[in-house]
Design a protein around this motif. Structure first.
Motif: not given
Length: 278
Positions: A157, A160-161
């Motif tokens: 995550e 991804k961010e």
């Protein structure tokens, strides 16, 4: 879509998984993902052997043989008309009241699986992807393919961010692997990757790529390298069941080599594709 659960093939709406499943409470189980190419399982024996090895390491008894589970996977492929995709299978220690120690007496392990279609990531394999460096905060038994994946989820995550496809994990500055992949680096024609210790999962695709390097006469060294060294590599790529051989073009925004897929990476992609069942 049909799923498999403890000897039966059934639709999702008919599945009943207990709230007391230890996989739900504790992540107490193991799993595998096996690639399907042209209606056939790829490296099935290696994947299911690893499933049983992971189960052995956590003292979990799987109530099937490796061949029986391979047959289940093939039946899922057939029933769900999966031509290119993957099979997911997991085994938990079973359903019992919530207590940390193993159930006494033992309860039957729970086996679930499904098969889905999915295209090869050919576009990314040609142009390459970006990764973000993330501290490796996982436990010390990464060699077990267990259901305890929260640290990997957080790393993915974070990547991804940041607009990246994967996280490159490091412990005290030493690269281990990706959040769900194995990392490789190329310098002066030599391929480097972290040795298969307890700090990484020995990926099946990783093993295939190491073998391909040996067949192609490409020197491969299973030796850890530092994150700061990664920035100066000629090429980087990562491997996994679903991502195959994926070029890394940038780390934390810094270009690796030419910033494009490298020659050795491409050579390994071609060799890997030649292994795919026709």
């Amino acid at each position: 879509m049909l799923y498999f659960m403890d000897g039966n093939f059934t639709k999702k709406e008919h599945l009943e998984i207990s709230i007391d499943d230890r996989g739900y409470y504790f992540g107490d189980g193991v799993y595998e993902v096996v690639k399907v190419y042209n209606d056939e399982l790829f490296t099935a024996e290696e994947h299911f052997s690893r499933l049983f090895e992971s189960a052995r390491k956590i003292k979990l008894t799987i109530p099937y043989t490796e061949q029986e589970l391979i047959d289940v996977a093939r039946e899922l492929i057939k029933k769900n008309k999966v031509s290119n995709g993957h099979v997911y299978m997991q085994v938990t220690r079973g359903s019992a009241g919530r207590q940390h120690n193993f159930p006494t007496p033992a309860v039957p392990a729970i086996v679930t699986a499904y098969a889905v279609n999915g295209a090869r990531p050919l576009g990314d394999m040609e142009k390459g992807v970006s990764v973000k460096s993330v501290d490796d905060i996982r436990w010390l038994r990464c060699d077990i393919k267990s259901l305890n994946l929260l640290a990997s989820v957080l790393a993915k995550e974070e990547a991804k961010e940041a607009g990246c496809s994967e996280a490159i994990l490091h412990r005290d500055g030493i690269v281990t692997e990706g959040s769900s992949t194995n990392m490789f680096a190329v310098k002066d024609g030599v391929v480097y990757t972290h040795p298969a210790t307890n700090l990484i999962l020995e990926g099946i695709t990783r093993k295939v790529v190491v073998q391909l390097c040996q067949q192609l006469g490409i020197p491969v060294v299973e030796e850890a390298f530092a994150l700061k060294e990664a920035f100066a590599m000629d090429e980087m790529f990562y491997t996994s069941t679903t991502m195959e051989v994926m070029p890394v073009t940038t780390i934390d925004g810094h270009e690796i080599g030419s910033g494009k897929r490298g020659a050795i990476t491409e050579k390994l992609q071609i060799a890997f594709t030649a292994q795919i069942p026709k």
